[in-house]
Write an enzyme that holds these catalytic residues in place. Sequence first.
Site, mmCIF file in Angstrom:
data_model
loop_
_atom_site.group_PDB
_atom_site.id
_atom_site.type_symbol
_atom_site.label_atom_id
_atom_site.label_comp_id
_atom_site.label_asym_id
_atom_site.label_seq_id
_atom_site.Cartn_x
_atom_site.Cartn_y
_atom_site.Cartn_z
ATOM 1 N N SER A 141 42.049 36.969 39.874
ATOM 2 C CA SER A 141 41.336 37.742 38.873
ATOM 3 C C SER A 141 40.033 38.228 39.472
ATOM 4 O O SER A 141 39.571 37.724 40.505
ATOM 5 C CB SER A 141 41.057 36.839 37.659
ATOM 6 O OG SER A 141 40.053 37.374 36.823
ATOM 7 N N TYR A 154 37.224 28.942 33.997
ATOM 8 C CA TYR A 154 38.123 30.005 34.439
ATOM 9 C C TYR A 154 37.669 30.580 35.775
ATOM 10 O O TYR A 154 38.476 30.750 36.698
ATOM 11 C CB TYR A 154 38.186 31.107 33.377
ATOM 12 C CG TYR A 154 39.219 32.160 33.671
ATOM 13 C CD1 TYR A 154 40.566 31.896 33.480
ATOM 14 C CD2 TYR A 154 38.851 33.423 34.123
ATOM 15 C CE1 TYR A 154 41.533 32.856 33.743
ATOM 16 C CE2 TYR A 154 39.803 34.391 34.394
ATOM 17 C CZ TYR A 154 41.146 34.107 34.197
ATOM 18 O OH TYR A 154 42.094 35.063 34.475
ATOM 19 N N LYS A 158 39.801 30.294 39.298
ATOM 20 C CA LYS A 158 40.324 31.483 39.975
ATOM 21 C C LYS A 158 39.715 31.652 41.368
ATOM 22 O O LYS A 158 40.402 32.082 42.302
ATOM 23 C CB LYS A 158 40.076 32.723 39.120
ATOM 24 C CG LYS A 158 40.959 32.792 37.882
ATOM 25 C CD LYS A 158 42.443 32.814 38.241
ATOM 26 C CE LYS A 158 43.345 32.989 37.044
ATOM 27 N NZ LYS A 158 44.777 33.013 37.388
#
Length: 305
Positions: A141, A154, A158
């Site tokens: 991402s 998150y 990632k």
Amino acid sequence: MKGSWNLEGRVAVVTGAARGLGAGLARQLSDRGMSVALLGREASALESVAETLRTPAHVVEVDVTDDPAMGFAAENVRRHLGAPSVVIANAGVAEGGPFETSDPQTWRRVVEVNLVGSAVTARSFLSGLRATRGYFLQIASTAAFGAAPMMSAYCASKAGAEAFARSLRAEVAHVGVGVGVAYLHWTDTDMIRDVEHHAVLRELRGHMPAPARRVYPVAQVSARIARGVERRSAAVYAPPWLRLAQLGRPVFPMAVDLLSRRELPRLMAEHGFEQTGLLGTGGRVEEASLGRRAAADTRDRRQEG
């Protein structure tokens, strides 16, 4: 990794394939003639996706963070479809909110699924990829290179997944296994649709430059990733302009710091940001699993006492 790779008749494995991007990738690879193994937590949803595919499909209900279960899943796929030529570590969850008040179990689960789950996936299927001189693709991402406040789990997961894939690439290149990283932005999945229900994520997206706020259809993103699979690309960008965003990596931390210092005090006073919990339908499935696990742990401790 240059040139086109014929996928016809080969086997693909896609984790997190019950909906959203995972389902879109399964369809794209099936359209290119691949048999597809769909892995995830919800057998019925996976079966529904499998019914839409044009080629043989096989469903395995499994938690990607469970090493023994994933080992069994890999053997299951080999028996039913054969050794995989493509493995896509797509399973992922997200949550948002201030780190200080985050639920430790939820925060940890994001890292477990997005990072540890990707590593477990690679470990489980690597022998098959060695046999086919295949390709492993890590779904990452923009969060991997543009860490944002209120998304600490998150972003950390990632960034870690990106680093893991790059390390793995160097480790297995000499045996003919390719490893790529796919960089995505806002993609129209149920997880992203949940953004509008939470002030913390609405504000995060709202403070991005206008082009960076655009949400891209799953079909468009999955088609771009599938072309990257055909090319065994080291990096796949969906949308393509994210390649240019890579050039800004050295300045992103400073820009985020400056904007956060200016805006966060006001925004927190206005909204009193709360935790989002795990986002989307898949996130709610994970939260239910966490609840069952916590209840089982409590029961075990009482029995031991």
